[in-house]
Design an enzyme around this catalytic site. Structure first.
Site, mmCIF file in Angstrom:
data_model
loop_
_atom_site.group_PDB
_atom_site.id
_atom_site.type_symbol
_atom_site.label_atom_id
_atom_site.label_comp_id
_atom_site.label_asym_id
_atom_site.label_seq_id
_atom_site.Cartn_x
_atom_site.Cartn_y
_atom_site.Cartn_z
ATOM 1 N N ASN A 68 0.856 -1.191 0.000
ATOM 2 C CA ASN A 68 0.000 0.000 0.000
ATOM 3 C C ASN A 68 0.892 1.241 0.000
ATOM 4 O O ASN A 68 1.464 1.592 1.022
ATOM 5 C CB ASN A 68 -0.893 -0.041 1.258
ATOM 6 C CG ASN A 68 -1.738 1.207 1.415
ATOM 7 O OD1 ASN A 68 -1.829 2.022 0.493
ATOM 8 N ND2 ASN A 68 -2.356 1.374 2.579
ATOM 9 N N TRP A 69 0.992 1.865 -1.175
ATOM 10 C CA TRP A 69 1.895 3.021 -1.301
ATOM 11 C C TRP A 69 1.282 4.304 -0.733
ATOM 12 O O TRP A 69 1.923 5.355 -0.724
ATOM 13 C CB TRP A 69 2.278 3.229 -2.770
ATOM 14 C CG TRP A 69 3.218 2.174 -3.289
ATOM 15 C CD1 TRP A 69 3.830 1.182 -2.568
ATOM 16 C CD2 TRP A 69 3.669 2.011 -4.639
ATOM 17 N NE1 TRP A 69 4.622 0.418 -3.376
ATOM 18 C CE2 TRP A 69 4.542 0.904 -4.654
ATOM 19 C CE3 TRP A 69 3.425 2.696 -5.827
ATOM 20 C CZ2 TRP A 69 5.173 0.459 -5.827
ATOM 21 C CZ3 TRP A 69 4.046 2.252 -6.999
ATOM 22 C CH2 TRP A 69 4.910 1.148 -6.987
ATOM 23 N N LYS A 70 0.040 4.255 -0.327
ATOM 24 C CA LYS A 70 -0.656 5.433 0.245
ATOM 25 C C LYS A 70 -0.400 6.668 -0.619
ATOM 26 O O LYS A 70 -0.403 6.575 -1.847
ATOM 27 C CB LYS A 70 -0.196 5.642 1.689
ATOM 28 C CG LYS A 70 -0.284 4.364 2.537
ATOM 29 C CD LYS A 70 -0.127 4.628 3.995
ATOM 30 C CE LYS A 70 -0.149 3.313 4.771
ATOM 31 N NZ LYS A 70 -0.192 3.507 6.202
ATOM 32 N N HIS A 122 -9.768 1.194 5.154
ATOM 33 C CA HIS A 122 -8.441 1.406 5.736
ATOM 34 C C HIS A 122 -8.553 2.405 6.897
ATOM 35 O O HIS A 122 -9.348 3.350 6.845
ATOM 36 C CB HIS A 122 -7.484 1.941 4.663
ATOM 37 C CG HIS A 122 -6.065 1.973 5.162
ATOM 38 N ND1 HIS A 122 -5.602 2.983 5.955
ATOM 39 C CD2 HIS A 122 -5.052 1.086 5.025
ATOM 40 C CE1 HIS A 122 -4.330 2.724 6.273
ATOM 41 N NE2 HIS A 122 -3.979 1.581 5.722
ATOM 42 N N GLU A 147 -5.596 -4.682 10.787
ATOM 43 C CA GLU A 147 -4.605 -3.630 10.960
ATOM 44 C C GLU A 147 -4.953 -2.812 12.205
ATOM 45 O O GLU A 147 -5.747 -1.852 12.119
ATOM 46 C CB GLU A 147 -4.597 -2.707 9.737
ATOM 47 C CG GLU A 147 -4.218 -3.391 8.446
ATOM 48 C CD GLU A 147 -3.655 -2.410 7.437
ATOM 49 O OE1 GLU A 147 -2.522 -2.607 7.009
ATOM 50 O OE2 GLU A 147 -4.344 -1.433 7.105
ATOM 51 N N GLY A 168 2.058 2.572 10.837
ATOM 52 C CA GLY A 168 3.039 3.643 10.647
ATOM 53 C C GLY A 168 3.705 4.119 11.929
ATOM 54 O O GLY A 168 4.346 5.175 11.949
ATOM 55 N N SER A 197 3.096 -1.711 10.640
ATOM 56 C CA SER A 197 4.535 -1.711 10.917
ATOM 57 C C SER A 197 5.213 -3.043 10.592
ATOM 58 O O SER A 197 6.093 -3.493 11.336
ATOM 59 C CB SER A 197 4.802 -1.296 12.367
ATOM 60 O OG SER A 197 4.345 0.028 12.585
ATOM 61 N N GLY A 227 2.668 -0.860 4.399
ATOM 62 C CA GLY A 227 2.675 0.538 3.987
ATOM 63 C C GLY A 227 4.121 1.002 3.804
ATOM 64 O O GLY A 227 4.779 0.669 2.811
ATOM 65 N N GLY A 228 4.632 1.718 4.789
ATOM 66 C CA GLY A 228 5.956 2.351 4.730
ATOM 67 C C GLY A 228 7.053 1.502 4.099
ATOM 68 O O GLY A 228 7.742 1.958 3.183
HETATM 69 P P1 PGA Z 1 2.545 0.596 7.742
HETATM 70 O O1 PGA Z 1 1.092 0.725 7.097
HETATM 71 O O2 PGA Z 1 3.174 -0.676 7.196
HETATM 72 O O3 PGA Z 1 3.289 1.824 7.314
HETATM 73 O O4 PGA Z 1 2.355 0.521 9.234
HETATM 74 C C1 PGA Z 1 0.259 -0.382 6.916
HETATM 75 C C2 PGA Z 1 -1.030 0.051 6.264
HETATM 76 O O5 PGA Z 1 -1.534 1.119 6.618
HETATM 77 O O6 PGA Z 1 -1.590 -0.636 5.403
#
Ligand code: PGA
Length: 251
Positions: free
Chosen positions: A12-14, A97, A169, A175, A213, A234-235
């Site tokens: 997920n590149w947000k 999300h 999640e 994050g 995370s 994400g990150g």
């Molecule tokens: P993160 O995000 O890996 O940066 O914690 C996960 C997500 O929001 O899907």
């Protein structure tokens, strides 16, 4: 580690990457050696979708939308519909999300409408559920999660032959670097699996992912649990090095 079950590695590149950055990271993604047991999907911004699609052409990497609107087309300034994302080559779409729920105040009712729109457009919804830190401390995590799953699936006509995908999640782990204890993630994933199966009925086998995370150092701790069939990252999916490390950790 040697994997026998199919692992879903969803990126997920947000809103982290602009168009040029998305294109160059997609080019890195296609050179990865993922092996047969890994199912990789990338969720770029709507802006980068068609360019990323061109790059992924011929690879086994699937494409997903981060957010969709449920009406096919019309006067909805700023929105992009499930129908349009499907036409642009998407297989999946995220829905519910935590950032949509908590930053943009999307409700369980919105989530349900989006899921219905996705199914009509033949997109596979990736339903995200999670409790806040406050809810967990108050002992309300299970109640909140069950309500999110129920609102999403109760009485829904689920398409035959496809399995629902749900990402657990915890909001406090997204994050933040504060990841959930893998044993607790497994316990919750088991609950989500049972709720989903009961609500949808039939022969479905829900696919449960963990997100929050996830990094190379902890990815195996999650996916080695029986109910966790992959991760939503994400990150760590938005930089070439940390992505390569994640993929490497799964070998
Ligand atoms: P993160 O995000 O890996 O940066 O914690 C996960 C997500 O929001 O899907």
């Amino acid at each position: 580690m040697a994997q026998t079950k199919k692992i879903h590695l969803f990126a997920n590149w947000k809103m982290y990457l602009d168009l040029g950055e998305s294109v160059s990271l997609a080019e890195k993604f296609i050179s990865g050696n993922y092996g047969e047991n890994l199912s990789v999907a990338v969720f770029p911004s709507a802006l980068a979708m068609t360019s990323v699609k061109e790059i992924l052409k011929g690879s086994n990497i699937s494409l997903g939308a981060q957010n969709t609107y449920w009406v096919d087309r019309g006067g909805y300034t700023g929105e992009v519909s499930s129908f349009m994302f499907k036409g642009a080559g998407c297989t999946y779409a995220l829905v519910g999300h935590a950032e949509r729920r908590h930053v943009f105040h999307e409700t369980n009712h919105d989530v349900r409408q989006k899921i219905e729109g996705m199914l009509t457009a033949s997109l596979t919804p990736v339903l995200c559920v999670g409790e806040t830190g406050k809810e967990r401390k108050a002992g309300q995590a299970e109640e909140v999660l069950e309500a999110q799953v129920r609102a999403a699936y109760m009485g829904l006509a689920w398409p035959e032959g496809s399995d629902p995908v749900i990402a657990y999640e915890p909001v406090w782990a997204i994050g933040t670097g504060e990841s959930c204890d893998p044993k607790e993630a497994e316990r919750i994933s088991g609950l989500i699996y049972n709720w989903t199966k009961e609500l949808i009925g039939g022969e479905v086998r829900p696919i449960i992912l963990y997100g929050g995370s996830v990094r190379a150092e902890n990815i195996v701790d999650y996916i080695s649990n029986p109910h966790i069939q992959g991760v939503l990252v994400g990150g760590a999916s938005t930089k070439e090095k940390s992505w390569e490390e994640l993929v490497e950790a799964l070998k």
